[in-house]
Design a protein around this motif. Sequence first.
Motif, PDB file in Angstrom:
ATOM      1  N   GLU A  27       0.832  -1.210   0.000  1.00 56.17           N
ATOM      2  CA  GLU A  27       0.000   0.000   0.000  1.00 56.17           C
ATOM      3  C   GLU A  27       0.865   1.259   0.000  1.00 56.17           C
ATOM      4  O   GLU A  27       0.524   2.265  -0.627  1.00 56.17           O
ATOM      5  CB  GLU A  27      -0.930   0.006   1.211  1.00 56.17           C
ATOM      6  N   PHE A  28       1.996   1.195   0.701  1.00 55.07           N
ATOM      7  CA  PHE A  28       2.922   2.327   0.700  1.00 55.07           C
ATOM      8  C   PHE A  28       3.477   2.561  -0.705  1.00 55.07           C
ATOM      9  O   PHE A  28       3.620   3.710  -1.143  1.00 55.07           O
ATOM     10  CB  PHE A  28       4.066   2.064   1.679  1.00 55.07           C
ATOM     11  N   ALA A  29       3.798   1.470  -1.404  1.00 50.33           N
ATOM     12  CA  ALA A  29       4.298   1.584  -2.774  1.00 50.33           C
ATOM     13  C   ALA A  29       3.278   2.283  -3.669  1.00 50.33           C
ATOM     14  O   ALA A  29       3.632   3.147  -4.496  1.00 50.33           O
ATOM     15  CB  ALA A  29       4.629   0.201  -3.328  1.00 50.33           C
ATOM     16  N   ILE A  30       2.016   1.923  -3.506  1.00 55.95           N
ATOM     17  CA  ILE A  30       0.953   2.562  -4.295  1.00 55.95           C
ATOM     18  C   ILE A  30       0.805   4.024  -3.899  1.00 55.95           C
ATOM     19  O   ILE A  30       0.632   4.907  -4.760  1.00 55.95           O
ATOM     20  CB  ILE A  30      -0.377   1.798  -4.102  1.00 55.95           C
ATOM     21  N   LYS A 133      11.662   2.110   2.996  1.00 53.88           N
ATOM     22  CA  LYS A 133      10.528   1.405   3.598  1.00 53.88           C
ATOM     23  C   LYS A 133      10.876  -0.020   3.988  1.00 53.88           C
ATOM     24  O   LYS A 133      10.341  -0.548   4.988  1.00 53.88           O
ATOM     25  CB  LYS A 133       9.344   1.411   2.631  1.00 53.88           C
ATOM     26  N   VAL A 134      11.755  -0.684   3.247  1.00 52.76           N
ATOM     27  CA  VAL A 134      12.100  -2.075   3.555  1.00 52.76           C
ATOM     28  C   VAL A 134      13.294  -2.166   4.504  1.00 52.76           C
ATOM     29  O   VAL A 134      13.697  -3.267   4.886  1.00 52.76           O
ATOM     30  CB  VAL A 134      12.394  -2.882   2.267  1.00 52.76           C
ATOM     31  N   LEU A 141      13.823   6.385   9.457  1.00 51.66           N
ATOM     32  CA  LEU A 141      14.677   6.837   8.351  1.00 51.66           C
ATOM     33  C   LEU A 141      13.941   7.844   7.458  1.00 51.66           C
ATOM     34  O   LEU A 141      14.504   8.872   7.075  1.00 51.66           O
ATOM     35  CB  LEU A 141      15.127   5.638   7.513  1.00 51.66           C
ATOM     36  N   ILE A 142      12.693   7.537   7.134  1.00 56.01           N
ATOM     37  CA  ILE A 142      11.928   8.430   6.267  1.00 56.01           C
ATOM     38  C   ILE A 142      11.697   9.770   6.958  1.00 56.01           C
ATOM     39  O   ILE A 142      11.848  10.833   6.341  1.00 56.01           O
ATOM     40  CB  ILE A 142      10.589   7.776   5.865  1.00 56.01           C
ATOM     41  N   PHE A 268      19.912   9.874  -0.624  1.00 51.10           N
ATOM     42  CA  PHE A 268      20.063   9.326   0.731  1.00 51.10           C
ATOM     43  C   PHE A 268      20.085   7.797   0.681  1.00 51.10           C
ATOM     44  O   PHE A 268      20.951   7.149   1.295  1.00 51.10           O
ATOM     45  CB  PHE A 268      18.913   9.821   1.599  1.00 51.10           C
ATOM     46  N   ALA A 269      19.149   7.210  -0.061  1.00 50.63           N
ATOM     47  CA  ALA A 269      19.084   5.750  -0.163  1.00 50.63           C
ATOM     48  C   ALA A 269      20.319   5.190  -0.860  1.00 50.63           C
ATOM     49  O   ALA A 269      20.847   4.142  -0.468  1.00 50.63           O
ATOM     50  CB  ALA A 269      17.816   5.347  -0.917  1.00 50.63           C
TER      51      ALA A 269
END
Length: 280
Positions: A27-30, A133-134, A141-142, A268-269
């Motif tokens: 859902e976060f990806a969407i 997220k993973v 982090l976000i 950052f990632a």
Amino acid sequence: MFKERVLTALVLAPLMIGGIFFLPLQEFAIFIAVIATVGAWEWANIAGYQKNWSRILYALVVFLCLYASARFLRIHEEYKVYYLAAGALWWVLAFALVKRYPGGTEVWAARPIRALLGLCVLIPMWVGFMHLKVSEHSSLLIVYVMLVVWGADTGAYFSGKRWGRSKLAPHVSPGKSWAGFWGGLATTLLVAACFAFYIDGWLRPVDTLFGLQLLLITLVTMVISVLGDLVESMMKRHRGIKDSSSLLPGHGGVLDRIDSMAAAVPVFAFMMLILDWNLT
């Protein structure tokens, strides 16, 4: 105008907080893909596609690219670093474009080129958010990346307003000053120090290596976030528009709110990956 900005912020803030802290991975990806797709609809206008059907078509293309990337990275996760590297490379090239402006526009003035640059912004942003997220302690982090971006913006506003005489990029964004940049940098360093103190007290000991990596990642992210704002300002100035759209009353468009974040998150990632840095 101020009332509109406050009311819009009161609506957006709970949505972002809910999306970050409570949405499961899919859902976060969407959620982030929807934001990127709306941003694509606005970027099409910045690129010079004024007709609504062409803007919708561009947004659809970006959404399909995100979907294809999601399916591909689900099978070949090891290629994520290449997506993020491409995003980081774009921001290095973007620095050269901003520095040369108003010269050098012949390199990117064509509408298809500007449309392609939109992919370089929005797809790595989505991949960067998904990497965070993973990761372990993903919400922290976000939130930290957001605090770095907001800290840089807030520090720049107040110090620029007080001491901002020497302009940072007068041809691109006359309102930005070197005093604002240094004020944003100082605020960002304060955010990093508070974050390290929190990590040391609640998650893990902060040794010298961790601290130096955190400092490096934070400084680079802060600089790139400023560049993200400048690039959108440059594109809008070339296009002759003030805001990317009027979707957010008092704020302009979605891109006007996420331009710095779109630059900061993939960088950052990427640095997390190449430095093998995490919170555990």
